[in-house]
Design a protein around this motif. Structure first.
Motif, PDB file in Angstrom:
ATOM      1  N   HIS A   1     -12.750  10.609  -3.192  1.00 44.96           N
ATOM      2  CA  HIS A   1     -12.552   9.375  -2.410  1.00 44.96           C
ATOM      3  C   HIS A   1     -11.071   9.012  -2.342  1.00 44.96           C
ATOM      4  CE1 HIS A   1     -16.795   7.872  -2.113  1.00 44.96           C
ATOM      5  NE2 HIS A   1     -16.938   8.736  -3.104  1.00 44.96           N
ATOM      6  N   PRO A   2     -10.647   8.418  -1.213  1.00 44.27           N
ATOM      7  CA  PRO A   2      -9.264   7.930  -1.150  1.00 44.27           C
ATOM      8  C   PRO A   2      -9.084   6.715  -2.050  1.00 44.27           C
ATOM      9  CG  PRO A   2     -10.465   7.326   0.842  1.00 44.27           C
ATOM     10  CD  PRO A   2     -11.370   8.233   0.058  1.00 44.27           C
ATOM     11  N   ILE A   3      -7.956   6.676  -2.739  1.00 39.88           N
ATOM     12  CA  ILE A   3      -7.624   5.550  -3.618  1.00 39.88           C
ATOM     13  C   ILE A   3      -6.391   4.859  -3.052  1.00 39.88           C
ATOM     14  CG2 ILE A   3      -7.075   4.819  -5.961  1.00 39.88           C
ATOM     15  CD1 ILE A   3      -9.810   6.179  -5.720  1.00 39.88           C
TER      16      ILE A   3
ATOM     17  N   VAL B   1       0.088  -1.863   0.615  1.00 39.38           N
ATOM     18  CA  VAL B   1      -1.046  -1.005   0.282  1.00 39.38           C
ATOM     19  C   VAL B   1      -0.529   0.428   0.341  1.00 39.38           C
ATOM     20  CG1 VAL B   1      -2.890  -2.563   0.966  1.00 39.38           C
ATOM     21  CG2 VAL B   1      -1.855  -1.098   2.685  1.00 39.38           C
ATOM     22  N   ALA B   2      -0.714   1.169  -0.749  1.00 40.36           N
ATOM     23  CA  ALA B   2      -0.107   2.498  -0.850  1.00 40.36           C
ATOM     24  C   ALA B   2      -1.162   3.543  -1.193  1.00 40.36           C
ATOM     25  CB  ALA B   2       0.978   2.497  -1.923  1.00 40.36           C
ATOM     26  N   SER B   3      -1.037   4.708  -0.572  1.00 44.54           N
ATOM     27  CA  SER B   3      -1.962   5.796  -0.842  1.00 44.54           C
ATOM     28  C   SER B   3      -1.372   7.096  -0.316  1.00 44.54           C
ATOM     29  CB  SER B   3      -3.316   5.531  -0.160  1.00 44.54           C
ATOM     30  OG  SER B   3      -4.203   6.608  -0.363  1.00 44.54           O
ATOM     31  N   ILE B   4      -1.813   8.213  -0.891  1.00 50.32           N
ATOM     32  CA  ILE B   4      -1.428   9.510  -0.337  1.00 50.32           C
ATOM     33  C   ILE B   4      -2.265   9.809   0.896  1.00 50.32           C
ATOM     34  CG2 ILE B   4      -0.661  10.429  -2.561  1.00 50.32           C
ATOM     35  CD1 ILE B   4      -3.339  11.892  -2.768  1.00 50.32           C
TER      36      ILE B   4
ATOM     37  N   ALA C   1      -4.911   3.899   3.731  1.00 50.80           N
ATOM     38  CA  ALA C   1      -3.976   2.777   3.587  1.00 50.80           C
ATOM     39  C   ALA C   1      -3.979   1.911   4.844  1.00 50.80           C
ATOM     40  CB  ALA C   1      -2.576   3.299   3.301  1.00 50.80           C
ATOM     41  N   GLU C   2      -4.014   2.550   6.006  1.00 50.80           N
ATOM     42  CA  GLU C   2      -4.016   1.809   7.270  1.00 50.80           C
ATOM     43  C   GLU C   2      -5.317   1.039   7.455  1.00 50.80           C
ATOM     44  OE1 GLU C   2      -3.183   4.837  10.102  1.00 50.80           O
ATOM     45  OE2 GLU C   2      -1.060   5.005   9.529  1.00 50.80           O
ATOM     46  N   ALA C   3      -6.430   1.575   6.967  1.00 50.87           N
ATOM     47  CA  ALA C   3      -7.709   0.874   7.059  1.00 50.87           C
ATOM     48  C   ALA C   3      -7.694  -0.394   6.220  1.00 50.87           C
ATOM     49  CB  ALA C   3      -8.841   1.794   6.619  1.00 50.87           C
ATOM     50  N   VAL C   4      -7.125  -0.300   5.020  1.00 55.40           N
ATOM     51  CA  VAL C   4      -7.022  -1.481   4.152  1.00 55.40           C
ATOM     52  C   VAL C   4      -6.024  -2.473   4.735  1.00 55.40           C
ATOM     53  CG1 VAL C   4      -6.444  -2.288   1.830  1.00 55.40           C
ATOM     54  CG2 VAL C   4      -7.647  -0.106   2.133  1.00 55.40           C
ATOM     55  N   GLN C   5      -4.946  -1.967   5.298  1.00 58.43           N
ATOM     56  CA  GLN C   5      -3.960  -2.822   5.956  1.00 58.43           C
ATOM     57  C   GLN C   5      -4.619  -3.641   7.065  1.00 58.43           C
ATOM     58  OE1 GLN C   5      -1.154  -0.822   8.608  1.00 58.43           O
ATOM     59  NE2 GLN C   5       0.516  -2.116   7.816  1.00 58.43           N
ATOM     60  N   ALA C   6      -5.427  -2.985   7.881  1.00 59.85           N
ATOM     61  CA  ALA C   6      -6.101  -3.670   8.992  1.00 59.85           C
ATOM     62  C   ALA C   6      -7.101  -4.700   8.484  1.00 59.85           C
ATOM     63  CB  ALA C   6      -6.812  -2.644   9.871  1.00 59.85           C
ATOM     64  N   ALA C   7      -7.741  -4.404   7.359  1.00 55.26           N
ATOM     65  CA  ALA C   7      -8.766  -5.305   6.834  1.00 55.26           C
ATOM     66  C   ALA C   7      -8.188  -6.616   6.313  1.00 55.26           C
ATOM     67  CB  ALA C   7      -9.551  -4.610   5.727  1.00 55.26           C
TER      68      ALA C   7
END
Length: 308
Positions: A103-105, A127-130, A135-141
């Motif tokens: 899963h992405p973290i 929000v940071a991720s590899i 990261a963009e999904a969490v940013q949008a949320a």
């Protein structure tokens, strides 16, 4: 904005603040607490984003519990915990990634005092991720007119910036508690940032990350606000209270107390110079007073500001 289902683990001040932000964006939010009646399985049902805002002490236990529950392969895990595991020195994101390798973290961190978030005051975070898409999904949320969210590709640096600065915030609170003035505090915070970068680089984080919101930004917020629990620890110690007395009257967890101890373990094994962290740790242990800690820092050997 497309409505999604978000489960937030941890119903403390930070967890409820993040839940407030997500609900304001029209998302379906489930807020779970280890002390509540809702089961973890029911709380996770249908979750597209699972955000952990629990204290460091409970991260491994909760992550392990979730591992036994069926989760969609597309679920994104977000950690908003600032701390280090005492037994392994792992960061929260490293614990989540080890538990859920497929899963992405995503790490969420920034100068975000929860009481100000509850008051609808403007703020920004990272929000940071590899995994850039995660990261963009969490940013949008979470992005809104009052909460600006940036992405970053260095999750380790973002996480360490928000974690290590808690130790410097304890020192900053002590500085104010001793009424040492603006000059002393400016020197402390500046040298504290240098120490954070030195530790972070040894861990493999990027230097530039620490000049961003989760590094310098979070450092400024927690070192200058009585709303910071870590600041309060240092301030109360400087006022003559014991650590036990201070923690007993504190709302929530001051992660910097545990972080200082973990960093000392790392300093010894990695041979890293951590003068401020060392004095904070000694003061927390009751070996010296905050004023004695200051005197020892001021009497250190002279040196160049930067060692290239």
């Amino acid at each position: 904005m497309r409505e999604i289902t978000i489960t937030i683990l941890g119903a403390g001040a930070w967890g409820t603040a993040l839940a407030q932000l997500a609900r304001a964006n029209g998302h379906n939010v489930c807020l779970w607490s280890r002390h509540g009646e809702l089961s973890l399985k029911d709380a996770l049902e249908g979750a597209q984003i699972v955000l952990s805002a629990i204290s460091m002490q409970g991260v491994t236990q909760v992550a392990t519990a979730i591992a036994s529950i069926p989760i969609s392969a597309d679920t994104i895990f977000v950690t908003a915990t600032k701390g280090l595991d005492a037994a392994t020195t792992l960061t929260p994101a490293q614990i989540w990634q080890a538990t859920f390798p497929q899963h992405p973290i995503v790490v969420l961190c920034g100068p975000n005092l929860s009481k100000e978030i509850h008051q609808n005051l403007p703020a920004a975070t990272v929000v940071a991720s590899i995994d850039a898409e995660a990261a963009e999904a969490v940013q949008a949320a979470f992005t809104s007119q009052r909460f600006r969210v940036y992405t970053n590709s260095d999750p380790l640096g973002v996480e360490l910036g928000g974690t290590i600065k808690n130790v410097i915030a304890i020192a900053s609170g002590a500085c104010d508690g001793l009424q040492l003035g603006t000059n002393a505090k400016a020197a402390l915070v500046t040298r504290g940032l240098t120490e954070i970068i030195r530790i972070g680089n040894s861990w493999g984080a990027k230097t530039e990350t620490f000049y961003g919101l989760s590094g310098l930004g979070d450092l400024l917020a927690t070192c200058n606000s009585p709303l910071s629990r870590n600041y309060q620890v240092g301030y109360q110690l400087a006022q003559g209270k014991t650590l036990a007395e201070t923690l007993a009257h504190l709302e929530g967890t001051a992660e910097g107390v545990n972080t200082a101890e973990v960093l000392m373990q790392r300093a010894e094994t990695q041979k890293i110079s951590m003068p401020i962290t060392t004095q904070v740790y000694r003061a927390l242990q009751g070996e010296i007073t905050p004023r004695q800690a200051l005197e020892e820092l001021m009497l250190r050997d002279t040196k160049p500001e930067y060692n290239n």
